[in-house]
Design an enzyme around this catalytic site. Structure first.
Site, PDB file in Angstrom:
ATOM      1  CG  HIS A 129      39.543  39.222  47.024  1.00  0.00           C
ATOM      2  ND1 HIS A 129      38.857  40.155  46.309  1.00  0.00           N
ATOM      3  CD2 HIS A 129      38.568  39.021  48.015  1.00  0.00           C
ATOM      4  CE1 HIS A 129      37.772  40.150  46.543  1.00  0.00           C
ATOM      5  NE2 HIS A 129      37.421  39.258  47.784  1.00  0.00           N
ATOM      6  CG  ASP A 206      44.179  43.225  49.383  1.00  0.00           C
ATOM      7  OD1 ASP A 206      43.295  43.794  50.407  1.00  0.00           O
ATOM      8  OD2 ASP A 206      43.425  42.421  48.678  1.00  0.00           O
ATOM      9  CD  GLN A 209      40.039  39.225  55.219  1.00  0.00           C
ATOM     10  OE1 GLN A 209      39.780  39.162  56.235  1.00  0.00           O
ATOM     11  NE2 GLN A 209      38.986  39.316  54.203  1.00  0.00           N
ATOM     12  CE  LYS A 232      36.861  42.650  53.018  1.00  0.00           C
ATOM     13  NZ  LYS A 232      35.862  41.596  52.733  1.00  0.00           N
ATOM     14  CB  CYS A 372      36.421  36.864  45.755  1.00  0.00           C
ATOM     15  SG  CYS A 372      34.911  37.095  45.694  1.00  0.00           S
TER      16      CYS A 372
HETATM   17  C1  LIG Z   1      42.048  40.191  50.677  1.00  0.00           C
HETATM   18  C2  LIG Z   1      40.858  41.049  50.306  1.00  0.00           C
HETATM   19  N1  LIG Z   1      41.097  41.948  49.343  1.00  0.00           N
HETATM   20  C3  LIG Z   1      40.261  42.373  48.822  1.00  0.00           C
HETATM   21  C4  LIG Z   1      38.902  42.395  49.043  1.00  0.00           C
HETATM   22  C5  LIG Z   1      37.568  43.219  48.420  1.00  0.00           C
HETATM   23  O1  LIG Z   1      37.095  44.336  49.510  1.00  0.00           O
HETATM   24  P1  LIG Z   1      35.919  45.005  49.146  1.00  0.00           P
HETATM   25  O2  LIG Z   1      34.918  44.096  48.413  1.00  0.00           O
HETATM   26  O3  LIG Z   1      35.461  45.499  50.357  1.00  0.00           O
HETATM   27  O4  LIG Z   1      36.161  45.777  48.133  1.00  0.00           O
HETATM   28  C6  LIG Z   1      38.395  41.725  50.157  1.00  0.00           C
HETATM   29  C7  LIG Z   1      37.043  41.140  50.499  1.00  0.00           C
HETATM   30  O5  LIG Z   1      36.437  40.184  50.694  1.00  0.00           O
HETATM   31  C8  LIG Z   1      39.349  40.597  50.715  1.00  0.00           C
HETATM   32  O6  LIG Z   1      39.269  40.012  51.444  1.00  0.00           O
END
Ligand SMILES: Cc1ncc(COP(=O)(O)O)c(C=O)c1O
Length: 415
Positions: A129, A206, A209, A232, A372
């Protein structure tokens, strides 16, 4: 235990409303953000209604109560990911958590183990992401360190065939996603962590998910840092978690500076409070932390393993149904092996935005676009996809509604 998603749905007030002229809400966008149960909404509003005060500061009852709630939420997070309580830092989001570590490393002076210079390496993957890619690009640009990455195979898995060539003696940090928000792929961490530690690099996971969907035990995974977002995981927006091993947090410089994160201050300098305070400058997102605590308790009461099994069963069901639709291509692994419930696909020449709009007219909420993860889309040879992402409140009926919507769209667009 039988998993009763319909009973669970009753805990989420939003499912009482209808969408687009009285249609049932089929919410398949939990990968973007999850819906919230009443206990979370209440925990956040009760904080403001009954306990509101600045934590760690005031010498009065409200401040004491607010601090207990805030620190209680930290304990809940720690137990949820099998961490020690002082290793849990509250941020506003996973994005902030990942920026925190990247900026903090950039602040490390010569002699600090996190100090990076030209000649050092940062390793990411092609399936990140943007939140776990751009902060590292920026850190590389600021320090002169090189950025390299694991590629993604056509099936949507990490290509680890050249593990030792990607993670080298120069590598200082390996940052990767646990589960892809686009492909649903769950990455094999053990080999990556082993190699990273062999060369003295730290592993940043990260877990946006994964933490909401499966048991994540930071000790068992033997990673060094982890980030996830509350929203999430049926929690509120405005709260994220940054976790790090205690001995590493002790050495990592702060990211944001100011009130609440200091030990001593003079007119010319300051020393830092120990973690987690060192990383929590200013009055934090207290009500949101209260909400996150309630969210993780809610998930624990149902059982994260039960939630995971439910999602796997639904993922298998939906993958099966989608694979029967003529002209539909799943972008990512097509079987259950090491994958979760984010399913992205293309559908002939119907643009995902058109498909998403059509599904919305049927009350079906999906996400469309590049999610993203622009470089990953390019690698997979797609401009955009439609993504259905599953969670504890989804049912086979939701999956059937999606399939019916897709087939109706085919007729509507005359394909
Ligand atoms: C794999 C992953 N990393 C990071 C993020 C970023 O999360 P946030 O927008 O809540 O900071 C997301 C959000 O969709 C994500 O799916």
């Amino acid at each position: 235990m039988t998993f009763d998603a319909l009973a669970i749905r009753k805990d989420f007030p939003i499912f009482q409303r209808t969408i687009r002229d009285g249609k049932r809400l089929v919410y398949l966008d939990s990968g973007a953000t999850s819906q919230k149960p009443t206990v979370v909404i209440d925990a956040e509003s009760d904080f403001y209604r009954l306990h509101n005060a600045a934590v760690h500061r005031g010498a009065h009852q409200l401040a004491e109560e607010a601090t207990d709630i805030y620190e209680g939420a930290r304990e809940t997070v720690a137990s949820f990911i099998s961490a020690s309580v002082d290793e849990v830092v509250f941020t506003k989001s996973a994005t902030e958590s990942l920026n925190l570590i990247a900026y903090a490393m950039g602040n490390a002076l010569a002699g600090n183990r996190f100090h990076l210079t030209a000649g050092d390496g940062i390793v990411v993957t092609e399936m990140e992401h943007h939140a776990n890619l751009i902060p590292w690009q920026q850190l590389a640009a600021r320090t002169g360190a090189s950025l390299s990455w694991f590629e993604v195979t056509p099936e949507g898995r990490l290509d680890l065939s050249n593990l030792d060539a990607v993670i080298t003696e120069k590598t200082k940090v390996v940052a990767l996603t646990h589960q892809s928000n686009v492909l649903g792929t769950i990455n094999p961490l053990a080999a990556i962590v082993k190699r990273a530690h062999e060369v003295g690099a730290v592993v940043v996971l990260d877990a946006c998910q994964s933490v909401p969907h499966m048991k994540v035990d930071v000790k068992e995974l033997n990673i060094d840092f982890l980030a996830f977002s509350g929203h999430k995981a049926v929690g509120p927006t405005g709260i994220g978690v940054f976790w790090g091993k205690a001995e590493l947090l002790a050495e990592l410089p702060p990211f944001l500076t100011g009130g609440s994160m200091i030990e001593t201050v003079t007119m010319t300098g300051a020393t830092w409070a120990p973690a987690p305070k060192k990383f929590e400058a200013g009055v934090p997102n207290m009500a949101q932390a209260a909400g996150l605590g309630a969210a993780l308790k809610y998930l624990s009461a149902i059982g994260i393993e039960n939630i995971h099994s439910h999602e796997l069963a639904l993922t298998s069901y939906l993958l099966g149904k989608l694979s029967e639709v003529d002209g539909l291509s799943i972008v990512g692994p097509k079987d259950l092996h090491d994958r979760g419930g984010s399913i992205s696909f293309t559908f002939g020449d119907i643009h995902p935005h058109d498909l998403g709009q059509f599904l919305d007219s049927q009350g079906i909420a999906v996400r469309t676009g590049h999610h993203c993860a622009w470089p990953l889309n390019r690698k997979m040879g797609v401009v955009a996809t439609t993504r259905a992402s599953l969670y504890l409140y989804n049912t086979e009926e939701d999956c059937d509604a999606l399939i019916a919507g897709i087939l109706d769209a085919q007729k509507y667009f005359g394909r």
